[in-house]
Write a protein that holds these residues in place. Structure first.
Motif, PDB file in Angstrom:
ATOM      1  N   THR A  99      29.763  46.425  52.661  1.00 27.94           N
ATOM      2  CA  THR A  99      30.244  47.444  51.726  1.00 27.94           C
ATOM      3  C   THR A  99      31.733  47.273  51.452  1.00 27.94           C
ATOM      4  O   THR A  99      32.175  47.276  50.302  1.00 27.94           O
ATOM      5  N   ILE A 100      32.489  47.118  52.535  1.00 25.38           N
ATOM      6  CA  ILE A 100      33.937  46.964  52.362  1.00 25.38           C
ATOM      7  C   ILE A 100      34.238  45.761  51.489  1.00 25.38           C
ATOM      8  O   ILE A 100      35.045  45.812  50.559  1.00 25.38           O
ATOM      9  N   LEU A 101      33.538  44.700  51.758  1.00 29.10           N
ATOM     10  CA  LEU A 101      33.759  43.489  50.984  1.00 29.10           C
ATOM     11  C   LEU A 101      33.435  43.707  49.513  1.00 29.10           C
ATOM     12  O   LEU A 101      34.201  43.352  48.617  1.00 29.10           O
ATOM     13  N   TYR A 102      32.287  44.312  49.257  1.00 24.94           N
ATOM     14  CA  TYR A 102      31.896  44.579  47.869  1.00 24.94           C
ATOM     15  C   TYR A 102      32.944  45.449  47.179  1.00 24.94           C
ATOM     16  O   TYR A 102      33.365  45.177  46.054  1.00 24.94           O
ATOM     17  N   VAL A 103      33.351  46.519  47.858  1.00 23.72           N
ATOM     18  CA  VAL A 103      34.334  47.413  47.251  1.00 23.72           C
ATOM     19  C   VAL A 103      35.616  46.650  46.935  1.00 23.72           C
ATOM     20  O   VAL A 103      36.191  46.774  45.853  1.00 23.72           O
ATOM     21  N   PHE A 104      36.002  45.824  47.884  1.00 21.73           N
ATOM     22  CA  PHE A 104      37.216  45.049  47.683  1.00 21.73           C
ATOM     23  C   PHE A 104      37.086  44.138  46.465  1.00 21.73           C
ATOM     24  O   PHE A 104      37.954  44.096  45.591  1.00 21.73           O
ATOM     25  N   ILE A 105      35.968  43.422  46.410  1.00 20.83           N
ATOM     26  CA  ILE A 105      35.771  42.499  45.283  1.00 20.83           C
ATOM     27  C   ILE A 105      35.748  43.260  43.964  1.00 20.83           C
ATOM     28  O   ILE A 105      36.401  42.882  42.984  1.00 20.83           O
ATOM     29  N   ILE A 106      34.998  44.361  43.940  1.00 19.12           N
ATOM     30  CA  ILE A 106      34.879  45.121  42.690  1.00 19.12           C
ATOM     31  C   ILE A 106      36.243  45.645  42.255  1.00 19.12           C
ATOM     32  O   ILE A 106      36.616  45.557  41.079  1.00 19.12           O
ATOM     33  N   LEU A 107      37.012  46.171  43.211  1.00 25.69           N
ATOM     34  CA  LEU A 107      38.322  46.700  42.832  1.00 25.69           C
ATOM     35  C   LEU A 107      39.240  45.591  42.338  1.00 25.69           C
ATOM     36  O   LEU A 107      39.961  45.753  41.356  1.00 25.69           O
ATOM     37  N   ALA A 108      39.190  44.440  43.008  1.00 21.28           N
ATOM     38  CA  ALA A 108      40.045  43.334  42.584  1.00 21.28           C
ATOM     39  C   ALA A 108      39.671  42.902  41.174  1.00 21.28           C
ATOM     40  O   ALA A 108      40.539  42.700  40.315  1.00 21.28           O
ATOM     41  N   LEU A 109      38.369  42.809  40.899  1.00 20.84           N
ATOM     42  CA  LEU A 109      37.950  42.379  39.570  1.00 20.84           C
ATOM     43  C   LEU A 109      38.307  43.437  38.526  1.00 20.84           C
ATOM     44  O   LEU A 109      38.713  43.124  37.413  1.00 20.84           O
ATOM     45  N   ASN A 110      38.158  44.714  38.923  1.00 19.87           N
ATOM     46  CA  ASN A 110      38.539  45.789  38.012  1.00 19.87           C
ATOM     47  C   ASN A 110      40.005  45.709  37.644  1.00 19.87           C
ATOM     48  O   ASN A 110      40.402  46.002  36.525  1.00 19.87           O
ATOM     49  N   LEU A 111      40.779  45.312  38.624  1.00 21.91           N
ATOM     50  CA  LEU A 111      42.209  45.169  38.392  1.00 21.91           C
ATOM     51  C   LEU A 111      42.474  44.113  37.335  1.00 21.91           C
ATOM     52  O   LEU A 111      43.248  44.319  36.402  1.00 21.91           O
ATOM     53  N   ILE A 112      41.790  42.990  37.482  1.00 22.31           N
ATOM     54  CA  ILE A 112      41.953  41.923  36.495  1.00 22.31           C
ATOM     55  C   ILE A 112      41.546  42.445  35.113  1.00 22.31           C
ATOM     56  O   ILE A 112      42.220  42.219  34.111  1.00 22.31           O
ATOM     57  N   VAL A 113      40.427  43.163  35.087  1.00 23.56           N
ATOM     58  CA  VAL A 113      39.951  43.701  33.822  1.00 23.56           C
ATOM     59  C   VAL A 113      40.993  44.632  33.197  1.00 23.56           C
ATOM     60  O   VAL A 113      41.274  44.574  32.001  1.00 23.56           O
ATOM     61  N   ASP A 114      41.593  45.478  34.027  1.00 25.11           N
ATOM     62  CA  ASP A 114      42.588  46.412  33.497  1.00 25.11           C
ATOM     63  C   ASP A 114      43.803  45.698  32.933  1.00 25.11           C
ATOM     64  O   ASP A 114      44.347  46.089  31.905  1.00 25.11           O
ATOM     65  N   VAL A 115      44.225  44.654  33.637  1.00 21.88           N
ATOM     66  CA  VAL A 115      45.375  43.909  33.146  1.00 21.88           C
ATOM     67  C   VAL A 115      45.017  43.240  31.817  1.00 21.88           C
ATOM     68  O   VAL A 115      45.799  43.227  30.865  1.00 21.88           O
ATOM     69  N   LEU A 116      43.798  42.741  31.757  1.00 22.91           N
ATOM     70  CA  LEU A 116      43.309  42.139  30.516  1.00 22.91           C
ATOM     71  C   LEU A 116      43.332  43.167  29.388  1.00 22.91           C
ATOM     72  O   LEU A 116      43.739  42.897  28.260  1.00 22.91           O
ATOM     73  N   TYR A 117      42.918  44.370  29.720  1.00 21.77           N
ATOM     74  CA  TYR A 117      42.894  45.445  28.725  1.00 21.77           C
ATOM     75  C   TYR A 117      44.304  45.717  28.222  1.00 21.77           C
ATOM     76  O   TYR A 117      44.541  45.850  27.023  1.00 21.77           O
ATOM     77  N   ALA A 118      45.247  45.758  29.155  1.00 24.26           N
ATOM     78  CA  ALA A 118      46.627  46.025  28.765  1.00 24.26           C
ATOM     79  C   ALA A 118      47.157  44.922  27.859  1.00 24.26           C
ATOM     80  O   ALA A 118      47.919  45.169  26.936  1.00 24.26           O
ATOM     81  N   TRP A 119      46.677  43.723  28.103  1.00 26.05           N
ATOM     82  CA  TRP A 119      47.118  42.623  27.267  1.00 26.05           C
ATOM     83  C   TRP A 119      46.542  42.767  25.853  1.00 26.05           C
ATOM     84  O   TRP A 119      47.211  42.493  24.855  1.00 26.05           O
ATOM     85  N   LEU A 120      45.290  43.237  25.789  1.00 29.81           N
ATOM     86  CA  LEU A 120      44.649  43.377  24.479  1.00 29.81           C
ATOM     87  C   LEU A 120      45.204  44.562  23.707  1.00 29.81           C
ATOM     88  O   LEU A 120      45.305  44.531  22.498  1.00 29.81           O
ATOM     89  N   ASP A 121      45.503  45.641  24.400  1.00 35.72           N
ATOM     90  CA  ASP A 121      45.956  46.840  23.717  1.00 35.72           C
ATOM     91  C   ASP A 121      47.387  47.154  24.105  1.00 35.72           C
ATOM     92  O   ASP A 121      47.648  47.717  25.149  1.00 35.72           O
ATOM     93  N   PRO A 122      48.324  46.774  23.254  1.00 38.75           N
ATOM     94  CA  PRO A 122      49.737  46.932  23.599  1.00 38.75           C
ATOM     95  C   PRO A 122      50.093  48.370  23.967  1.00 38.75           C
ATOM     96  O   PRO A 122      51.035  48.603  24.720  1.00 38.75           O
ATOM     97  N   LYS A 123      49.346  49.347  23.464  1.00 37.28           N
ATOM     98  CA  LYS A 123      49.706  50.734  23.725  1.00 37.28           C
ATOM     99  C   LYS A 123      49.593  51.092  25.202  1.00 37.28           C
ATOM    100  O   LYS A 123      50.315  51.930  25.702  1.00 37.28           O
ATOM    101  N   VAL A 124      48.652  50.455  25.895  1.00 39.38           N
ATOM    102  CA  VAL A 124      48.407  50.810  27.290  1.00 39.38           C
ATOM    103  C   VAL A 124      49.595  50.487  28.177  1.00 39.38           C
ATOM    104  O   VAL A 124      49.908  51.199  29.110  1.00 39.38           O
ATOM    105  N   ARG A 125      50.282  49.384  27.850  1.00 39.83           N
ATOM    106  CA  ARG A 125      51.344  48.904  28.737  1.00 39.83           C
ATOM    107  C   ARG A 125      52.447  49.921  28.965  1.00 39.83           C
ATOM    108  O   ARG A 125      53.135  49.881  29.940  1.00 39.83           O
ATOM    109  N   TYR A 126      52.599  50.825  28.026  1.00 34.78           N
ATOM    110  CA  TYR A 126      53.736  51.719  28.137  1.00 34.78           C
ATOM    111  C   TYR A 126      53.381  53.037  28.783  1.00 34.78           C
ATOM    112  O   TYR A 126      54.198  53.896  28.935  1.00 34.78           O
TER     113      TYR A 126
END
Ligand SMILES: Nc1ncnc2c1ncn2[C@@H]1O[C@H](COP(=O)(O)OP(=O)(O)OP(=O)(O)O)[C@@H](O)[C@H]1O
Ligand code: SF4
Ligand SMILES: [Mg+2]
Lengths: 327, 307, 305
Positions: free
Chosen positions: B279-306
């Motif tokens: 479980t811990i491992l899964y949570v860790f992986i999911i959160l890490a991937l979510n983080l990448i996704v969020d950064v990707l989102y910020a890159w796509l939508d300039p409004k988020v960065r601010y």
């Protein structure tokens, strides 16, 4: 002077679920080089759709027919890939809503430079330099910084100027400006109109200025076209229409414009509401609101006919229009 | 952008910690354990076992010992598979699961985007209807059923593909598992892309782009794609969770050597150590991937960065 | 496990609309339900679902075989109308149709329990967050956001480890995990109702917060609950069948659609009716729920897509 655009018999229809509406009917007009034509009318009278159809930009459910000759090319019905040779280069449009008309995910300079890359074959660097120059020209302070900004970092007035700069980049022969100043406050509005005047003068651009603000028209337009219910109801040189309107609707518009109505000492909006295009009144579409109507107006639609050498109107009433008689 | 990413990392750390803590205490406080099997163990064996797994220590001590282990990458012993440590089991199963999940993720995401874009551009024509039908089937039929159906059809009836199993390097054994995982994921992506693409193609700024005479391809690529992908990117986070869920089933149905199988076995046997570690491992992986996704989102939508 | 109905997306937008459209909150829901009933596919789905539910509960009384009755003469037999095994029998000679109906009952029951629990928790949580607002609201909703990010199935499986031998407790537990979306909706509704005059009046009259919540806010939640439940029940049905398929959910001698499918799948080559009978019911139900969910989504967000 040569005509850069001749529009003839333009119709625009939109398909609805099980019916259709005609947003523009039988529109004829021409636009001479360097001339400014004002198109006025209440909201929903078909001003924007008429010119969007000429640009090939109608919504999916819209369809245009008729002719819009730019030189010997008919823009109506041209497939998009052929239209793209002219759009943005010879004929450009400034849109009504600057808040949503710029792409939020791209920098200002990207959105401007691509026009030059596409139509003038500039490389990116040259295009960017031209962009900054144009931004400066339309009165944007710190143009380099603004060029690198995203649209949401700019104020409404700035965005409007960016739109204007975008349309002017290729020095088009025809510029269609759809309410380019509504988003701006009065002083900026005046600046913009001055800007248009110099630019059209410097570049020899013919301009169509779409607006429902007659105050704007007075200072800038050579000729004027009044639309009601998707049709042109009166057309002619601006001065003559202002001082001697011949269509009751034009008269009503003039008297509901603060700036103009001062002379008449009374500010009176036109009674009633603009008609819905789906249920246009029979006969003259304006008759439910017209103080001059008589039997004929209820049954027959008045055609657009010459009044004097340079002007036309679509109204059965031949007597003198006195404002006092307006209800 | 970097600051944004850093902030996101910092908020993710307490989430992992809280998850570890909550799961640890819930599992320890729950009645019953791995040694309450059908046959009762003699008391002194039980006592030895408990001492061996530190179960005789105060709960807080156990927690601290465990937490210290986790920080060093040691998830403690598996209580049922006696000869294995949890970390060892994870290191056996994880690479396969990641490989499978990643392949399905890529196939589904890219396939779904393409299909959705094609459907949007051909709105209400046959490619659109075909896609809507496929997506419906892919999303409606639960993955365990779908897995069995394709296994029956392609494996048992047609003999085109193996019914299950895997040995390293055997791509043919991965075709069906990847398909099953990618189908609902790709279907949802396609549905989202179709909807947002249609919306974006109708926006004023795409109209502006058309007014500039840019040409369809450039308009799609430069002006429509990025904003149309925004909802997809925000779906990718939850999408990863569904993929994880799907992988549990797919590994089971196709008898694949991934970590999901251990996880299910552990749950069936109430193997706390293994359940907790996975479980811990899964949570860790999911959160890490979510983080990448969020950064990707910020890159796509300039409004988020601010924000 | 979410996602067949796009529940979170649709309902989050709905929750935001409820919070924003202060005094019109209720008519928003009523409009949505009215639009839903104009949607033919959704109406047909409601009809089919009702039929399945009725048949699952009444059918067993009409069938010649009970679900646990062993027909020693009919083991592993294909559908046989003369003997009343309309969908065949399993390896133990039990009637597949009777068992499928029994399994459907169980799946529905479990979904109802979990949905009910999640509704109750969601109402309490959301009403508290919305009513007190401010920091309490911010912290409570932040927690909900975090929970959304974590893979739900992991916690479900931890629950299995804890409650493994009692399906009802297990699904109460699942209800305890599913309430996030409901909490968002209730919070939105509470925010909008809170501003109305009668709440001000009640407050001025010295009513206590919980009295206000139960007297004035909860009765306004019927519409949102119906909408939420429609989208949640199929999710739980999938979760249930998923867990049961893996052997973690409902276990013999009780049965559910997922359990039946997990028994049918390995023998589907020889005894196809054992897989296809429960699978058909499950897929039909999910299909109907999906059309119903789509109908609801369009009804909640009338801008046509
Ligand atoms: N996609 C469409 N489908 C159906 N009707 C449409 C569509 N687009 C525009 N219309 C109709 O066409 C009519 C004319 O619209 P148009 O935008 O030309 O008005 P306008 O004169 O520019 O008004 P405004 O001053 O508000 O901009 C409107 O009544 C509108 O309802
Ligand atoms: S035709 Fe008649 S109704 Fe129409 S504007 Fe002229 S006078 Fe008025
Ligand atoms: Mg307009």
């Amino acid at each position: 002077m040569t005509d850069v655009l001749v529009v003839d018999d333009l119709d625009v229809t939109f398909a609805l679920h099980d019916s259709e509406v005609k947003a523009v009917s039988d529109l004829d007009f021409s636009l001479a080089q360097g001339e400014t034509l004002a198109v006025v009318g209440e909201s929903g009278s078909g001003k924007s759709q008429a010119f969007l159809s000429i640009m090939g930009l109608l919504a999916r459910n819209g369809k245009a027919s008729g002719r819009a000759m730019m030189g010997d090319v008919n823009l109506i019905g041209l497939p998009p890939n052929e239209l793209d040779r002219y759009r943005g280069k010879d004929i450009a449009m400034i849109f009504q809503d600057p808040m949503t008309s710029l792409n939020p995910t791209l920098k200002v300079k990207t959105q401007l430079a691509e026009v030059l890359v596409r139509h003038q074959g500039y490389d990116n660097e040259k295009a960017n330099r031209a962009v900054v120059e144009m931004l400066e020209r339309v009165g944007i302070p710190e143009p380099v910084k603004r060029a690198n900004a995203y649209p949401h970092e700019l104020s409404g007035g700035m965005r409007q100027r960016v739109m204007i700069a975008m349309a002017l980049l290729c020095r088009p022969k025809i510029l269609i400006a759809d309410e380019p100043t509504t988003a701006l406050d009065v002083t900026v509005q005046a600046q913009m109109l001055d800007l248009f005047k110099t630019l059209t003068h410097d570049f020899g651009t013919a301009m169509v200025l779409i607006t429902h603000d007659l105050g704007v028209v007075a200072g800038i337009a050579d000729r004027m076209m009044v639309m009601y219910g998707g049709r042109c109801v009166e057309k002619g040189p601006t001065d003559t229409l202002f001082y001697d309107p011949r269509h009751p609707y034009t008269l009503g518009l003039l008297h509901s414009t603060p700036h103009v109505a001062k002379r008449a000492r009374r500010l009176d909006p036109i009674q009633g509401l603009p008609p819905s295009l789906e249920h246009l009144p029979r006969g003259c579409a304006f008759h439910p609101r017209c103080a001059f109507r008589f039997e004929r107006c209820f049954e027959e639609r008045p055609p657009l006919l010459p009044v004097e050498a340079v002007r036309e109107k679509a109204c059965w009433y031949q007597g003198e229009l006195k404002y006092g008689e307006v209800a | 952008m970097f600051g944004y990413a850093l902030r996101r990392v910092l908020t993710a750390i307490p989430i992992v910690l809280i998850t570890i803590t909550v799961c640890f205490f819930i599992l320890r406080l729950a009645p019953g354990g791995p040694f309450d099997g059908e046959r009762a163990l003699p008391p002194d064996v039980m006592k030895n076992l408990r001492a061996h797994y530190n179960l005789d220590q105060p709960l807080l001590t156990q927690y601290l010992i465990y937490l210290g282990g986790v920080l060093r990458g040691d998830f403690g012993p598996s209580m049922v598979m006696e000869d294995f440590s949890v970390s060892r089991l994870i290191s056996i199963g994880l690479p396969f699961t990641l490989m499978l999940g990643f392949s399905a993720f890529v196939v589904g995401t890219i396939g779904g985007m393409l299909a959705g874009a094609v459907a949007a551009v051909n709105q209400n024509k046959w490619p659109d209807y075909l896609l809507v039908a496929i997506v419906l089937v892919g999303i409606i039929i639960p993955n365990f059923l779908m897995a069995n159906l394709v296994q029956l059809f392609f494996g048992v009836y047609l003999h085109w593909l193996p019914v299950g199993g895997y040995h390293p390097g055997s791509l043919i054994h991965l075709v069906l598992p990847i398909f099953i995982l990618a189908l609902p994921h790709g279907g949802r992506v396609a549905r989202l892309v179709r909807g947002s693409m249609i919306e974006v193609l109708g926006t004023n700024y795409v109209r502006t782009a058309r007014s500039k005479g840019l040409g369809t391809r450039l308009i799609l690529a430069r002006h429509a794609l990025k904003p149309a992908l925004l909802p997809v990117v925000s779906y990718l986070g939850p999408g990863l969770s569904y993929l994880l869920t799907g992988s549990l089933v797919v590994e089971q149905v196709f008898a694949l050597p991934g970590i999901g199988k251990y996880f299910i076995t552990a749950a069936l046997n109430r193997d706390y150590g293994l359940v907790l570690g996975t479980t811990i491992l899964y949570v860790f992986i999911i959160l890490a991937l979510n983080l990448i996704v969020d950064v990707l989102y910020a890159w796509l939508d300039p409004k988020v960065r601010y924000r | 496990m979410a996602g067949i109905t796009g529940k979170d997306a649709a309902l989050t937008a709905y929750a935001d609309a409820l919070a924003a459209q202060a005094p019109k909150g209720r008519s928003l829901t009523q409009d949505a339900l009215r639009r839903l009933f104009n949607n033919k596919a959704a109406l047909l789905s409601i009809f089919v679902l009702t039929a399945i539910v009725l048949f699952a509960y009444i059918g067993p009384y009409l069938l010649p075989w009970a679900y646990d009755k062993i027909d020693w003469a009919g083991i592993r037999k294909p559908p046989d109308w003369a003997k009343g095994h309309y969908f065949g029998t399993d390896q133990n000679g039990r009637d597949m149709l009777a068992r499928t109906l029994q399994g459907t009952q169980m799946s529905l029951l479990v979904a109802a329990v979990a949905t009910g629990v999640s509704v109750v928790i969601g109402i309490i949580y959301g009403a508290i967050a919305g009513y007190f607002g401010g920091r309490i609201d911010a912290v409570m909703m932040r927690f909900v956001d975090i929970m959304y990010a974590l893979p739900y199935i992991l916690f479900v499986i931890i629950l299995v480890v804890i409650f493994g031998r009692s399906p009802v407790l297990l699904f109460v537990g699942i209800g305890c995990l599913e309430w996030l979306t409901m909490a968002r909706i209730v919070r939105g509704q509470t925010l909008s109702i809170k501003q109305r005059e009668f709440i001000e009046a009640a407050k001025a009259g010295g009513a206590r917060p919980f009295t206000i919540i139960f007297r004035h806010i909860v009765p306004n939640l019927t519409g949102p609950v119906v909408i939420y439940a429609t989208l949640t029940i199929p999710e739980i049905i999938i979760t249930e069948s998923f867990l049961s398929y893996l052997g973690l959910g409902v276990q013999e001698p009780q049965t559910s659609l997922g359990t039946l499918i997990s028994f049918g799948a390995p023998v589907a080559e020889a005894l196809p009716w054992m897989l296809y009978t429960p699978a058909a019911i499950l897929v039909t139900m999910l299909l109907c729920f999906s059309y119903l969910g789509d109908g609801l989504r369009d009804a909640l967000d009338p801008k046509d897509r």
